[in-house]
Design an enzyme around this catalytic site. Structure first.
Site, PDB file in Angstrom:
ATOM      1  N   HIS A 200       0.770  -1.287   0.151  1.00  0.00           N
ATOM      2  CA  HIS A 200       0.021   0.119   0.101  1.00  0.00           C
ATOM      3  C   HIS A 200       0.916   1.306   0.096  1.00  0.00           C
ATOM      4  O   HIS A 200       1.985   1.256   0.740  1.00  0.00           O
ATOM      5  CB  HIS A 200      -0.765   0.161   1.376  1.00  0.00           C
ATOM      6  N   HIS A 267      -7.656   0.228  -4.081  1.00  0.00           N
ATOM      7  CA  HIS A 267      -8.637   0.992  -3.114  1.00  0.00           C
ATOM      8  C   HIS A 267      -8.861   2.407  -3.968  1.00  0.00           C
ATOM      9  O   HIS A 267      -8.233   3.304  -4.136  1.00  0.00           O
ATOM     10  CB  HIS A 267      -7.900   1.449  -1.949  1.00  0.00           C
ATOM     11  N   TYR A 325     -14.889   4.524   8.289  1.00  0.00           N
ATOM     12  CA  TYR A 325     -15.382   3.087   8.091  1.00  0.00           C
ATOM     13  C   TYR A 325     -16.710   2.657   8.427  1.00  0.00           C
ATOM     14  O   TYR A 325     -17.053   1.581   8.823  1.00  0.00           O
ATOM     15  CB  TYR A 325     -14.340   2.096   8.647  1.00  0.00           C
TER      16      TYR A 325
END
Length: 349
Positions: A200, A267, A325
């Site tokens: 990432h 993502h 989230y």
């Protein structure tokens, strides 16, 4: 593409039955949270996650993440034992059917924001980053109102001082050496298991508090991929992390790395660049600075067919929960991504 959704396990207020109702949802992205960083995950914990996920009608194929211990990044003598533990964790999740592992190589701090509940004009709240506030904070000396994920929750003040002092003796080249040492041992283990490793990018993609950061731009990603030139050594292509710098051409990078077969996980989220940083916005292109249609088209033009998840969302409609989230805005993001992928795919036929 394979649509997926981040789930933080049984304690997550966003439950699997709700995630399952999002149109097109196929896979859960999760991790084992009951084991200290650097230690071996129990097969029982992995099996419990797999069972709960599959009982809900979702695939258990993506882990985010197996954290990389700071001693590995620092290049300390303990890294050999910790890397072997890491390889064993890869083997164990592969036994359970996992095909992709997302991880990062950011020193000390994971994704960093200065406000987790900034109010936008529409009344929603979101995560933002303001460089002026970061520069005003000394994480070693001052008490701060900033909420920095991975800071207070993971370290006492004394522990933080110790690990930051260790990194202050390290350069970017030192961190590159540590990453190279890690990749040369981990990627062969992952390849044997058929697991794609997906690093990432740093978030944000520049140095904070004087700590080195290296997964920040096209040049550095090229360097990382060349360390072990194996398709199992790939990327989590995070549009928000790379897109918070105007220097990164996100559609061009998406097509390039997809064409190389090195994007294993995407993502997809939007950010609005500001004078002093950025704000996280809804996924819709006009809401931010990124052209989400062009990014999706670039991925598909490059042959991408990997895992995708809507990334950090706003808090909308009064929802309370883990910042970034919640269910509602990420579900809207998933629906929007479904539409983009369908439109691009049908336009190409």
């Amino acid at each position: 593409m394979k649509l997926s959704f981040r789930w933080y396990g049984p304690s997550d207020p966003v439950t699997l039955d709700k995630i399952r109702q999002i149109p097109g949802m196929q896979s859960i992205v999760t991790a084992v949270y009951d084991t200290p960083v650097g230690e071996i995950w129990s097969r029982e914990s992995i099996a419990a996650l797999k069972k709960e996920t599959e009982d809900a009608g979702l695939a258990f194929e993506v882990i985010e993440s197996i954290p990389v211990h700071e001693d590995i990044k620092l290049g300390l003598p303990s890294r050999d034992r910790l890397i072997e533990n890491y390889c064993e964790n890869i083997r164990r999740v592969a036994e359970a059917g996992v095909k992709c592992v997302c991880y990062n190589f950011m020193p000390v701090f994971d994704w960093t924001r200065t406000d987790l509940a900034h109010r936008l004009p529409d009344g929603s709240t979101t995560l933002i980053y303001d460089q002026r506030q970061v520069e005003a904070v000394n994480p070693l000396l001052s008490d701060s109102d900033l909420t920095l994920p991975g800071w207070d929750a993971s370290y006492t003040r004394d522990e933080l001082k110790t690990v930051v002092a260790q990194y202050q003796q390290k350069t970017e080249e030192d961190l590159w050496e540590s990453l190279s040492y890690f990749l040369k041992r981990v990627i062969p283990a992952a390849a044997e298991c058929g697991v794609n490793m997906a690093i990432h990018p740093d978030d944000p993609c520049w140095s904070i508090f004087g700590l080195p950061r290296i997964i920040t731009c096209e040049e550095n990603i090229d360097r990382m991929l060349s360390i072990v030139d194996d398709p199992h050594n790939g990327l989590t292509f995070c549009t928000g992390s790379l897109g918070c710098s105007a220097k990164n051409d996100i559609p061009a990078m998406a097509k390039k790395y997809a064409s190389m077969g090195r994007i294993h996980f995407a993502h997809l989220r939007n950010v609005k660049l500001t004078e002093n940083g950025f704000e996280e916005r809804g996924h819709f292109s006009p809401d931010g600075s990124l052209d989400m249609y062009r990014i999706v088209k670039a991925l598909l033009d490059g042959g991408f067919d990997g895992y995708v998840r809507p990334d950090h969302g706003r808090m909308i409609w009064g929802e309370q929960g883990r910042a970034g989230y919640g269910l509602y805005d990420r579900a809207l993001g998933a629906a929007y991504l479904n539409g983009l992928f369908e439109a691009v795919e049908k336009a190409g036929n």
